[in-house]
Design an enzyme around this catalytic site. Sequence first.
Site, short mmCIF file in Angstrom:
data_model
loop_
_atom_site.label_atom_id
_atom_site.label_comp_id
_atom_site.label_asym_id
_atom_site.label_seq_id
_atom_site.Cartn_x
_atom_site.Cartn_y
_atom_site.Cartn_z
N THR A 123 1.11 -0.97 -0.11
CA THR A 123 0.12 0.22 0.05
C THR A 123 0.86 1.41 0.27
OG1 THR A 123 -1.56 1.07 2.14
CG2 THR A 123 -0.30 -0.68 2.52
N ASP A 124 0.02 1.83 -0.23
CA ASP A 124 1.39 4.14 -0.04
C ASP A 124 1.26 4.13 0.67
OD1 ASP A 124 -1.40 4.48 0.00
OD2 ASP A 124 -1.70 5.60 -1.45
N GLU A 125 0.58 3.27 2.05
CA GLU A 125 0.91 4.05 3.22
C GLU A 125 1.42 3.80 3.84
OE1 GLU A 125 -2.68 3.96 5.60
OE2 GLU A 125 -4.41 3.41 4.57
N TYR A 147 -1.19 -0.51 11.20
CA TYR A 147 -2.08 -0.91 9.90
C TYR A 147 -0.94 -0.39 9.32
CZ TYR A 147 -3.44 -1.87 5.09
OH TYR A 147 -3.53 -1.35 3.71
N LYS A 151 1.82 -3.61 7.59
CA LYS A 151 2.44 -3.58 5.84
C LYS A 151 3.70 -3.53 5.53
CE LYS A 151 -0.20 -5.05 3.16
NZ LYS A 151 -1.19 -5.82 2.90
P1 NAD Z 1 -10.37 -7.00 2.40
O1 NAD Z 1 -10.00 -6.35 3.51
O2 NAD Z 1 -11.66 -6.37 1.49
O3 NAD Z 1 -9.90 -8.20 2.35
C1 NAD Z 1 -9.30 -8.75 2.60
C2 NAD Z 1 -8.90 -10.55 2.29
O4 NAD Z 1 -8.56 -11.45 3.85
C3 NAD Z 1 -10.55 -11.23 2.66
O5 NAD Z 1 -10.71 -11.45 2.30
C4 NAD Z 1 -10.54 -11.82 4.97
O6 NAD Z 1 -10.83 -12.36 4.89
C5 NAD Z 1 -8.54 -12.13 4.27
N1 NAD Z 1 -7.93 -12.14 5.21
C6 NAD Z 1 -7.80 -11.40 6.24
N2 NAD Z 1 -7.00 -12.42 7.57
C7 NAD Z 1 -5.83 -13.53 6.49
C8 NAD Z 1 -5.30 -14.82 6.83
N3 NAD Z 1 -5.13 -14.76 8.23
N4 NAD Z 1 -5.54 -15.49 6.03
C9 NAD Z 1 -6.20 -15.39 5.39
N5 NAD Z 1 -6.83 -14.65 4.89
C10 NAD Z 1 -7.01 -13.77 4.96
O7 NAD Z 1 -8.64 -6.16 1.90
P2 NAD Z 1 -8.84 -5.45 0.20
O8 NAD Z 1 -9.31 -4.07 0.40
O9 NAD Z 1 -9.50 -6.24 -0.65
O10 NAD Z 1 -7.38 -5.34 0.56
C11 NAD Z 1 -6.80 -7.06 -0.45
C12 NAD Z 1 -4.98 -6.36 -0.12
O11 NAD Z 1 -4.97 -5.32 -0.74
C13 NAD Z 1 -4.26 -5.92 1.58
O12 NAD Z 1 -3.77 -6.37 1.04
C14 NAD Z 1 -4.66 -4.23 1.82
O13 NAD Z 1 -3.25 -4.25 1.77
C15 NAD Z 1 -4.39 -3.95 0.22
N6 NAD Z 1 -4.41 -2.98 -0.42
C16 NAD Z 1 -5.82 -2.65 -0.57
C17 NAD Z 1 -6.10 -0.89 -0.24
C18 NAD Z 1 -7.44 -0.83 -0.42
O14 NAD Z 1 -7.30 0.80 -0.53
N7 NAD Z 1 -8.82 -1.21 -0.50
C19 NAD Z 1 -5.03 -0.61 -1.12
C20 NAD Z 1 -3.79 -0.78 -1.33
C21 NAD Z 1 -2.78 -2.06 -1.10
O1 DAU Z 2 -3.83 3.65 0.79
C1 DAU Z 2 -4.08 2.67 0.53
C2 DAU Z 2 -4.87 2.21 2.32
O2 DAU Z 2 -6.39 2.72 1.44
C3 DAU Z 2 -4.80 0.82 2.00
O3 DAU Z 2 -3.88 0.42 2.22
C4 DAU Z 2 -6.17 0.59 2.66
O4 DAU Z 2 -6.34 -0.82 2.97
C5 DAU Z 2 -7.72 1.26 2.70
O5 DAU Z 2 -8.66 0.78 4.10
C6 DAU Z 2 -7.00 2.61 2.37
O6 DAU Z 2 -7.05 3.25 4.01
P1 DAU Z 2 -8.16 4.58 3.82
O7 DAU Z 2 -7.54 4.56 5.75
O8 DAU Z 2 -7.08 5.74 3.31
O9 DAU Z 2 -8.86 4.54 3.71
P2 DAU Z 2 -10.18 4.76 4.43
O10 DAU Z 2 -11.71 3.98 3.82
O11 DAU Z 2 -10.52 4.32 5.55
O12 DAU Z 2 -10.52 5.55 4.89
C7 DAU Z 2 -10.52 7.33 3.53
C8 DAU Z 2 -10.30 8.42 4.29
O13 DAU Z 2 -11.49 9.07 5.27
C9 DAU Z 2 -9.28 8.78 5.37
O14 DAU Z 2 -8.67 9.65 4.64
C10 DAU Z 2 -10.15 8.49 6.47
C11 DAU Z 2 -11.47 9.43 5.59
N1 DAU Z 2 -12.86 8.41 6.81
C12 DAU Z 2 -12.55 7.29 6.91
C13 DAU Z 2 -14.12 6.76 7.77
C14 DAU Z 2 -14.43 5.41 7.38
C15 DAU Z 2 -13.42 9.56 7.01
O15 DAU Z 2 -13.36 10.71 7.37
N2 DAU Z 2 -14.27 9.10 7.25
C16 DAU Z 2 -14.97 7.97 7.71
O16 DAU Z 2 -15.93 7.46 8.07
#
Ligand code: NAD
Ligand code: DAU
Length: 357
Positions: A123-125, A147, A151
Amino acid sequence: MRLLVTGGAGFIGSHFVRYLLDRYPDYRIINLDKLTYAGNRENLRDVARHPRHRFIKGDICNRPLVARLSRQVDAIVNFAADTHVDRSITRPASFLQTDVIGAGVLLDAARRCGHGRYLQISTDEVYGSIEQGYADEAAPLRPGNPYSASKAGADLLVLAYGRTYGLPVLISRCSNNYGPYQYPEKLIPLCITNGLEGLPLPLYGDGQYRRDWIHVSDHCRAVDLVLHHGIPGSVYNVGGGHELPNVDVVHRIAAALNLPASAIQFVADRPGHDRRYAVKDEKLRALGYRPVTSFDEGLAETIRWYQAHRGWWKKIRAGAFRRYYRQRYHTSRAGKGAVSGFKPQVPATHSRTEKSR
Ligand code: NAD
Ligand code: DAU
């Protein structure tokens, strides 16, 4: 090619499984997912019986299971993780376990099998808040919450396994995804489903936090490129090219749902909230990557999807999510009415309702 995809019942993983099955007619996929609260077999309903897709419910921290499955594949793509920043703040332990230890278990298995490739979905985080400019892949890792620290820990482990054991490892670091099947705890699906249920759209702090949004289908194409064309030992940033302050994102959702600006509620901020994420992704663009979904189109399509799939998210929101939401946003038992956000560090000025913009 035979692939082990982990976390393939989650949001991005399920899109990627479908993408691979469509795009590569000779690929066979083993999909290992623990089905945590975020994993959902319904995300895979259309490919559940696909002859080249085998779903296994299991934990990436389970060494014997991972070792057995790894012997049956040529490469591993690790999506499995605990992913929600807010939950990592209140309960960090499982993030360390899955995101760091789990990645270590997969790497050990990959090493023993002499695998072709191991791709870590990061992730970019991990770069932390980038107040100005853009982080390239050589930028220092400065994760700001449990988190992103987990990562980042996994990323370091992956690179170390590449260096020490010569494992052909790759890392992709993507910005904020959105699209169908995203669990409704994240900003965009939370605001869409809250809006559809007549609940407030909660904005943390001053709403000026900035994120770069990418449609999940663009992320899948990026992962495909890194998996097949990335140079082993390398990291690739993945950007969406749509940086926006959160307040703009939420206003667009309110407008699309015909809600007044007063539906948006400023609530207490997330502790340690990173102000801005921004990555340079020229390295990936040199491999041919271009995000193709504009934010306006992608958001409109996503809103339509949530409108048309009420059964999917209503089932989630009626279950454990309801308790999570009540605790997290401090609402009444019915989950209706004003929300106040994180309990600690509540600046009084943040608990106001926006009247207009
Ligand atoms: P998500 O939370 O929707 O899905 C995560 C999945 O992993 C779920 O199906 C969960 O059951 C499974 N999981 C969790 N713990 C596990 C374990 N111990 N063993 C096997 N499976 C397990 O997440 P997402 O948003 O689809 O993210 C997927 C990946 O992409 C993650 O690695 C996350 O860090 C990365 N990522 C997400 C974002 C985003 O914006 N959502 C951005 C950049 C990177
Ligand atoms: O940047 C990549 C990441 O993006 C991934 O690695 C993470 O898995 C994914 O969850 C996401 O993280 P963020 O914290 O950026 O996503 P979230 O949707 O939780 O929040 C997006 C922005 O919105 C953040 O600045 C927090 C804000 N927010 C979030 C929630 C849930 C609010 O203002 N109100 C809210 O209720």
